[in-house]
Scaffold this motif. Structure first.
Motif, PDB file in Angstrom:
ATOM      1  N   PHE A   1      -0.367 -15.141   1.313  1.00 26.01           N
ATOM      2  CA  PHE A   1      -0.862 -13.777   1.297  1.00 26.01           C
ATOM      3  C   PHE A   1      -1.986 -13.558   2.310  1.00 26.01           C
ATOM      4  O   PHE A   1      -2.024 -12.565   3.024  1.00 26.01           O
ATOM      5  CB  PHE A   1      -1.372 -13.465  -0.116  1.00 26.01           C
ATOM      6  CG  PHE A   1      -1.675 -12.022  -0.347  1.00 26.01           C
ATOM      7  CD1 PHE A   1      -0.662 -11.115  -0.604  1.00 26.01           C
ATOM      8  CD2 PHE A   1      -2.983 -11.566  -0.314  1.00 26.01           C
ATOM      9  CE1 PHE A   1      -0.941  -9.785  -0.822  1.00 26.01           C
ATOM     10  CE2 PHE A   1      -3.262 -10.230  -0.529  1.00 26.01           C
ATOM     11  CZ  PHE A   1      -2.233  -9.339  -0.782  1.00 26.01           C
ATOM     12  N   GLU A   2      -2.889 -14.546   2.374  1.00 31.58           N
ATOM     13  CA  GLU A   2      -4.078 -14.392   3.215  1.00 31.58           C
ATOM     14  C   GLU A   2      -3.724 -14.288   4.692  1.00 31.58           C
ATOM     15  O   GLU A   2      -4.457 -13.711   5.483  1.00 31.58           O
ATOM     16  CB  GLU A   2      -5.056 -15.567   3.015  1.00 31.58           C
ATOM     17  CG  GLU A   2      -5.828 -15.499   1.720  1.00 31.58           C
ATOM     18  CD  GLU A   2      -4.931 -15.768   0.516  1.00 31.58           C
ATOM     19  OE1 GLU A   2      -3.903 -16.474   0.665  1.00 31.58           O
ATOM     20  OE2 GLU A   2      -5.245 -15.256  -0.571  1.00 31.58           O
ATOM     21  N   GLY A   3      -2.595 -14.879   5.052  1.00 26.40           N
ATOM     22  CA  GLY A   3      -2.234 -14.893   6.458  1.00 26.40           C
ATOM     23  C   GLY A   3      -1.649 -13.584   6.963  1.00 26.40           C
ATOM     24  O   GLY A   3      -1.438 -13.417   8.157  1.00 26.40           O
ATOM     25  N   MET A   4      -1.389 -12.630   6.048  1.00 26.06           N
ATOM     26  CA  MET A   4      -0.685 -11.417   6.469  1.00 26.06           C
ATOM     27  C   MET A   4      -1.655 -10.373   7.007  1.00 26.06           C
ATOM     28  O   MET A   4      -2.820 -10.337   6.613  1.00 26.06           O
ATOM     29  CB  MET A   4       0.070 -10.831   5.275  1.00 26.06           C
ATOM     30  CG  MET A   4       1.189 -11.720   4.777  1.00 26.06           C
ATOM     31  SD  MET A   4       2.247 -10.899   3.588  1.00 26.06           S
ATOM     32  CE  MET A   4       1.087 -10.346   2.370  1.00 26.06           C
ATOM     33  N   PRO A   5      -1.172  -9.508   7.886  1.00 24.84           N
ATOM     34  CA  PRO A   5      -2.030  -8.421   8.375  1.00 24.84           C
ATOM     35  C   PRO A   5      -2.458  -7.509   7.225  1.00 24.84           C
ATOM     36  O   PRO A   5      -1.793  -7.470   6.185  1.00 24.84           O
ATOM     37  CB  PRO A   5      -1.131  -7.663   9.356  1.00 24.84           C
ATOM     38  CG  PRO A   5       0.198  -8.300   9.305  1.00 24.84           C
ATOM     39  CD  PRO A   5       0.147  -9.527   8.500  1.00 24.84           C
ATOM     40  N   GLU A   6      -3.518  -6.770   7.476  1.00 27.64           N
ATOM     41  CA  GLU A   6      -4.097  -5.976   6.385  1.00 27.64           C
ATOM     42  C   GLU A   6      -3.131  -4.939   5.817  1.00 27.64           C
ATOM     43  O   GLU A   6      -3.092  -4.717   4.613  1.00 27.64           O
ATOM     44  CB  GLU A   6      -5.363  -5.267   6.877  1.00 27.64           C
ATOM     45  CG  GLU A   6      -6.611  -6.018   6.466  1.00 27.64           C
ATOM     46  CD  GLU A   6      -7.858  -5.391   7.053  1.00 27.64           C
ATOM     47  OE1 GLU A   6      -7.973  -4.151   6.971  1.00 27.64           O
ATOM     48  OE2 GLU A   6      -8.689  -6.138   7.596  1.00 27.64           O
ATOM     49  N   ILE A   7      -2.357  -4.317   6.701  1.00 24.02           N
ATOM     50  CA  ILE A   7      -1.410  -3.297   6.216  1.00 24.02           C
ATOM     51  C   ILE A   7      -0.423  -3.937   5.252  1.00 24.02           C
ATOM     52  O   ILE A   7      -0.154  -3.414   4.176  1.00 24.02           O
ATOM     53  CB  ILE A   7      -0.621  -2.672   7.383  1.00 24.02           C
ATOM     54  CG1 ILE A   7      -1.585  -2.034   8.363  1.00 24.02           C
ATOM     55  CG2 ILE A   7       0.377  -1.659   6.864  1.00 24.02           C
ATOM     56  CD1 ILE A   7      -0.901  -1.376   9.548  1.00 24.02           C
ATOM     57  N   ALA A   8       0.090  -5.080   5.645  1.00 24.14           N
ATOM     58  CA  ALA A   8       1.046  -5.784   4.791  1.00 24.14           C
ATOM     59  C   ALA A   8       0.397  -6.130   3.456  1.00 24.14           C
ATOM     60  O   ALA A   8       1.020  -6.001   2.394  1.00 24.14           O
ATOM     61  CB  ALA A   8       1.540  -7.043   5.487  1.00 24.14           C
ATOM     62  N   GLN A   9      -0.839  -6.523   3.509  1.00 21.67           N
ATOM     63  CA  GLN A   9      -1.537  -6.849   2.260  1.00 21.67           C
ATOM     64  C   GLN A   9      -1.678  -5.614   1.376  1.00 21.67           C
ATOM     65  O   GLN A   9      -1.505  -5.682   0.159  1.00 21.67           O
ATOM     66  CB  GLN A   9      -2.926  -7.424   2.561  1.00 21.67           C
ATOM     67  CG  GLN A   9      -2.859  -8.811   3.172  1.00 21.67           C
ATOM     68  CD  GLN A   9      -4.213  -9.497   3.182  1.00 21.67           C
ATOM     69  OE1 GLN A   9      -5.194  -8.986   2.658  1.00 21.67           O
ATOM     70  NE2 GLN A   9      -4.261 -10.681   3.779  1.00 21.67           N
ATOM     71  N   ALA A  10      -1.961  -4.485   2.024  1.00 21.10           N
ATOM     72  CA  ALA A  10      -2.125  -3.247   1.252  1.00 21.10           C
ATOM     73  C   ALA A  10      -0.813  -2.869   0.575  1.00 21.10           C
ATOM     74  O   ALA A  10      -0.789  -2.496  -0.605  1.00 21.10           O
ATOM     75  CB  ALA A  10      -2.599  -2.126   2.167  1.00 21.10           C
ATOM     76  N   ILE A  11       0.288  -2.991   1.325  1.00 26.39           N
ATOM     77  CA  ILE A  11       1.596  -2.688   0.729  1.00 26.39           C
ATOM     78  C   ILE A  11       1.863  -3.652  -0.422  1.00 26.39           C
ATOM     79  O   ILE A  11       2.320  -3.262  -1.493  1.00 26.39           O
ATOM     80  CB  ILE A  11       2.719  -2.805   1.785  1.00 26.39           C
ATOM     81  CG1 ILE A  11       2.503  -1.763   2.879  1.00 26.39           C
ATOM     82  CG2 ILE A  11       4.086  -2.643   1.139  1.00 26.39           C
ATOM     83  CD1 ILE A  11       3.451  -1.899   4.064  1.00 26.39           C
ATOM     84  N   ALA A  12       1.546  -4.905  -0.176  1.00 21.55           N
ATOM     85  CA  ALA A  12       1.822  -5.930  -1.178  1.00 21.55           C
ATOM     86  C   ALA A  12       1.086  -5.658  -2.487  1.00 21.55           C
ATOM     87  O   ALA A  12       1.602  -5.952  -3.570  1.00 21.55           O
ATOM     88  CB  ALA A  12       1.449  -7.302  -0.641  1.00 21.55           C
ATOM     89  N   GLU A  13      -0.084  -5.069  -2.398  1.00 29.35           N
ATOM     90  CA  GLU A  13      -0.858  -4.805  -3.621  1.00 29.35           C
ATOM     91  C   GLU A  13      -0.142  -3.829  -4.546  1.00 29.35           C
ATOM     92  O   GLU A  13      -0.410  -3.769  -5.735  1.00 29.35           O
ATOM     93  CB  GLU A  13      -2.251  -4.262  -3.281  1.00 29.35           C
ATOM     94  CG  GLU A  13      -3.203  -5.293  -2.668  1.00 29.35           C
ATOM     95  CD  GLU A  13      -3.615  -6.398  -3.647  1.00 29.35           C
ATOM     96  OE1 GLU A  13      -3.400  -6.233  -4.858  1.00 29.35           O
ATOM     97  OE2 GLU A  13      -4.137  -7.423  -3.166  1.00 29.35           O
ATOM     98  N   VAL A  14       0.761  -3.017  -3.979  1.00 31.87           N
ATOM     99  CA  VAL A  14       1.495  -2.045  -4.802  1.00 31.87           C
ATOM    100  C   VAL A  14       2.672  -2.715  -5.510  1.00 31.87           C
ATOM    101  O   VAL A  14       3.155  -2.229  -6.527  1.00 31.87           O
ATOM    102  CB  VAL A  14       2.013  -0.886  -3.914  1.00 31.87           C
ATOM    103  CG1 VAL A  14       2.690   0.178  -4.756  1.00 31.87           C
ATOM    104  CG2 VAL A  14       0.866  -0.284  -3.128  1.00 31.87           C
ATOM    105  N   LEU A  15       3.121  -3.826  -4.983  1.00 30.24           N
ATOM    106  CA  LEU A  15       4.310  -4.480  -5.541  1.00 30.24           C
ATOM    107  C   LEU A  15       3.941  -5.325  -6.763  1.00 30.24           C
ATOM    108  O   LEU A  15       3.020  -6.139  -6.707  1.00 30.24           O
ATOM    109  CB  LEU A  15       4.955  -5.374  -4.489  1.00 30.24           C
ATOM    110  CG  LEU A  15       5.394  -4.669  -3.205  1.00 30.24           C
ATOM    111  CD1 LEU A  15       5.725  -5.685  -2.127  1.00 30.24           C
ATOM    112  CD2 LEU A  15       6.593  -3.766  -3.485  1.00 30.24           C
ATOM    113  N   PRO A  16       4.678  -5.148  -7.850  1.00 28.76           N
ATOM    114  CA  PRO A  16       4.380  -5.939  -9.049  1.00 28.76           C
ATOM    115  C   PRO A  16       4.451  -7.441  -8.781  1.00 28.76           C
ATOM    116  O   PRO A  16       3.675  -8.215  -9.328  1.00 28.76           O
ATOM    117  CB  PRO A  16       5.467  -5.514 -10.034  1.00 28.76           C
ATOM    118  CG  PRO A  16       5.964  -4.208  -9.555  1.00 28.76           C
ATOM    119  CD  PRO A  16       5.760  -4.178  -8.074  1.00 28.76           C
ATOM    120  N   LEU A  17       5.368  -7.826  -7.920  1.00 28.46           N
ATOM    121  CA  LEU A  17       5.576  -9.258  -7.708  1.00 28.46           C
ATOM    122  C   LEU A  17       4.329  -9.946  -7.143  1.00 28.46           C
ATOM    123  O   LEU A  17       4.054 -11.108  -7.460  1.00 28.46           O
ATOM    124  CB  LEU A  17       6.777  -9.481  -6.771  1.00 28.46           C
ATOM    125  CG  LEU A  17       7.213 -10.935  -6.560  1.00 28.46           C
ATOM    126  CD1 LEU A  17       7.500 -11.630  -7.878  1.00 28.46           C
ATOM    127  CD2 LEU A  17       8.430 -11.020  -5.653  1.00 28.46           C
TER     128      LEU A  17
END
Ligand SMILES: Nc1ncnc2c1ncn2[C@@H]1O[C@H](COP(=O)(O)OP(=O)(O)OP(=O)(O)O)[C@@H](O)[C@H]1O
Ligand SMILES: [Mg+2]
Lengths: 366, 366
Positions: A303-319
């Protein structure tokens, strides 16, 4: 009271239909097993016997020993020995080999002096897996007969630990797989739940009964919660017996986290089902959710290696949240209270998706 | 729940548009409680759309409907328990058995278990489905499905039954039983609205409304409708029906000519004093021997008179009758009529109808 009776009626009907639907039934058990095999073994298994060639200009005791060790590791198979580094490059270019080992004539001296790299690995780097193999080859220790070897070996051991993918992947993958399988099956099952009634013409009958939207939605969710838990148990059991993944934390907490996560996915599926016009559309939408879930949730990449936008999207995903929870509990033995934020995020997601689904479901045809 | 309202359904300027299409156009309805009311009309005339508005599945674009004293659009939830709706296409669960479908309907209406079992058993035997309890609904024949759907629609003992072409796939003998069942229900106070393409069914209704392209073109008891149409009906029995058909087709005063095997039915405007003379003369001139009689208009005549002839306006008497229309109208209301009952022996069906005409309809009428 009647409300409960109606929820029960819908559940009863769903379970009956489910038990008739062999494909879905097979998917409940088949999907986790298939995924476990695919991810568990494919990633875990060593790449073996890549074709290789070498040039040994030193032809010393040490260099011959190294080539023998490399061959013994079975990662590469040395098909031929060539005369010059130039020939190695030509073979690589032609695609005849994936890996070339070039040992210079001052190999022994370089090893002792350690001023320059002792040997060269020529690698077809287009395939990341091959690149990984090269890195593992580089980790093979040089065995000296002299005492200096002790020091050398220790240094190599460090490298070897670092690159050993075996322990890391299987352990990490199995808990992550719980989330992936649950996302795939739970969202898929409920995403067709309402739209199937529409497609098969049952909806016109259903909306003419006194059943309320909320009752219908709950009745459609509850049977799948049980199914999700069955899948959870299956994955963890296989993970423990086949891949020796232990559960460090509390089993109850695993259950609790999974329960909330299952509800989040089922609600999302229902929401999709109220939006989709056909079962096919529902599946497309499910896939649309599934792909970012796999890629961004930290299941595949850190997770830490991903760009910030990707991290922001990821925060919305339950997984994403579930991955943190399950890895924390299963691998690190963490307590769920330390990850209250992720639990809360899943809870909020469930409530929001379910509310939207209920609001969207309309007991009218227009 | 027994209500003493005079009209089970009252609609005023009920209108429904789909884009630019006016599917139901300013329809007024007054359907008395405890009666069987028929909806007759060709394909696409708005029967299903009207029924859907009456049970709250579609919102009217204009106008309103009061059903069992409640507003159909606003209070649709309160109506669900009091209305039974049988959809035109089969909407029960094909992957559930006959018994399971009925059980589900019972459960969703929160009928207590013991009572539910009793009713399921009763309905199965009443609709000739006993012994098929375990058969999947999807494997039933068309007529069996419709009987099952009717059983499901009356499971909760509704005060009002809306039946959308309930017998389109039921054979004549079962149709008779089916209608016996409807009369029983009506005697117990249930109001029944039934849409149909079958003339022999239409004539059994206490009252009829004929819809054509969304407009209600006639309304009343079969008897009253027959008296009110603007034409005389002359029946011709000729040895050479083809020749008679040809000869009569040339007569402008004959606004509609229909053929039934060896017989012809001609419609001549009411204003014409001696319809028999016109027909007789035409046949004599062509040298055809035939037996001719004026007869009471049957439902098909009525239907033709109010739909086919409606669009051509009043007949110009003074000018001696420009041919308004002299269509060779296929016997049968709509194309689907021909599809669903092409092989019915016309003559016997006709005689049946005459019997019904003098018998049941008038008895059970006002
Ligand atoms: N949801 C819809 N969207 C657009 N048009 C519609 C819709 N439902 C019905 N229509 C149109 O409205 C008209 C009336 O349709 P309806 O189903 O009420 O006819 P019907 O009298 O029941 O015909 P049938 O005897 O074939 O069942 C048709 O022209 C149909 O195409
Ligand atoms: Mg219809």
């Amino acid at each position: 009271m009647n409300s409960l009776v109606r929820i029960f009626a819908v559940m009863h009907k769903e379970l009956r239909q489910l038990s008739r639907d062999r494909l879905t039934f097979g998917m409940i058990i088949g999907m986790p097993l298939l995924q476990l095999l695919l991810f568990g073994y494919a990633i875990n298994t060593d790449v073996r016997n890549l074709s290789a060639a070498y040039v040994d200009e030193a032809d010393s005791h040490l260099s011959r020993q190294l080539i023998a060790d490399m061959g013994a590791a079975q990662v590469v198979t040395f098909g031929q020995r060539v005369a010059s580094p130039g020939e190695l490059v030509a073979l690589l270019d032609a695609g005849g080999i994936s890996v070339g080992v070039a040992i210079p004539d001052d190999f022994d001296r370089r090893v002792i002096a350690r001023d320059r790299p002792a040997l060269q690995l020529l690698v077809d780097g287009t395939d990341p897996i091959v690149l990984g193999v090269a890195e593992r080859l580089a980790a093979i220790p040089l065995r000296f007969d002299s005492q200096t070897g002790i020091e050398e070996r220790q240094r190599m051991m460090e490298v070897r630990n670092f690159y050993n993918p075996e322990r890391r992947s299987a352990v990490n993958i199995v808990p992550g797989l719980v989330g992936v399988v649950l996302t795939m099956t739970m969202v898929l099952f409920t995403s067709v739940a309402v739209v199937r009634e529409k497609e098969r013409g049952n909806l016109e009958l259903l909306i003419n009964t006194p059943v309320r939207s909320t009752e219908l939605m709950l009745g459609k969710i509850v049977p799948y919660i049980v199914i999700g838990l069955v899948q959870l148990a299956l994955i963890l059991a296989v993970g423990r017996t086949v891949f020796a993944v232990p559960i460090m934390g509390s089993e109850w907490q695993v259950l609790l986290a999974s329960l909330v996560f299952i509800c989040a996915n089922l609600s999302l599926g229902l929401l999709i089902s109220t939006v989709a016009a056909s079962q096919f559309q529902a599946m497309q939408m499910t896939f649309f959710v599934f792909l970012p879930s796999i890629l961004l949730s930290g299941f595949m990449f850190p997770f830490e290696g991903m760009p910030e936008i990707a991290q922001a999207i990821a925060e919305v995903l339950p997984l994403t949240h579930f991955n943190r929870l399950i890895r924390g509990i299963v691998l690190r033995g963490a307590d769920i209270s330390m990850m209250a934020r992720d639990m809360a995020a899943l809870g909020v997601f469930t409530a929001a998706a379910l509310t939207l689904a209920i609001a969207r479901f309309n007991k009218r045809l227009d | 729940m027994k209500s003493n309202i005079e009209f089970a359904i009252q609609a005023r300027v009920l209108t429904r548009r789909f884009g630019s299409l006016v599917a139901v156009n300013e329809v007024d309805l007054d359907i008395p409680s405890g009666r069987i009311f028929g909806f007759l009309g060709p394909n696409g005339s708005g029967k299903s759309t009207t029924i859907r508005m009456l049970c709250g599945l579609l919102r009217p674009s204009a106008g309103r409907a009061t059903v069992l004293g409640l507003d159909a659009a606003r209070d649709s939830e309160a109506l669900k328990n009091r209305i039974g709706y049988m959809t035109q296409s089969f909407s029960l669960y094909q992957d559930l058995s006959v018994g399971e479908n009925l059980q589900f309907i019972g459960e969703i209406h929160a009928i207590p278990r013991r009572e539910r079992r009793r009713r399921v058993g009763e309905l199965l035997s009443r609709y000739n489905l006993a012994g098929r309890e375990r058969q999947r609904a999807g494997t039933l024949s068309g007529g069996q499905r419709q009987r099952l759907a009717l059983a499901a629609a009356i499971m909760h003992r509704p005060q009002l039954l809306l039946l959308d072409e309930p017998t389109s796939a039921v054979d004549p003998s079962n149709r008779r039983d089916f209608w016996e069942g409807l009369f029983e229900l009506a005697e117990r106070g249930t109001t029944i609205l039934v849409s149909t393409h079958y003339m022999d069914e239409a004539i059994r209704c206490h009252n009829l409304a004929i819809l054509d392209r969304g407009v209600k073109v006639a309304d009343g008891s079969p008897q009253a409708l027959g008296e009110s149409i603007g034409t005389h009906v002359v029946e011709v029995r000729a040895g050479n029906a083809d020749a008679a058909h040809l000869a009569l087709g040339k007569i402008p005063r004959i606004v509609s000519l229909a053929r039934l095997g060896s017989r012809l039915r001609a419609q001549i405007p009411k204003q014409t004093a001696e319809p028999l003379a016109i027909v007789g003369e035409a046949l004599r001139n062509a040298g055809i021997e035939a037996e001719i009689n004026t007869v009471f208009p049957d439902i098909e005549d009525i239907f033709v008179a109010v739909t086919e002839l409606r669009e051509h306006g009043p007949i110009d008497r003074e000018s001696g009758g420009t041919p308004i229309r002299n269509p060779v109208i296929p016997r049968g209301v709509a194309e689907s009529r021909a599809e669903t009952a092409p092989a019915r022996p016309r003559d016997s069906a006709r005689d049946d109808r005459k019997g019904d005409h003098g018998g049941r309809v008038e008895d059970s009428g006002r």
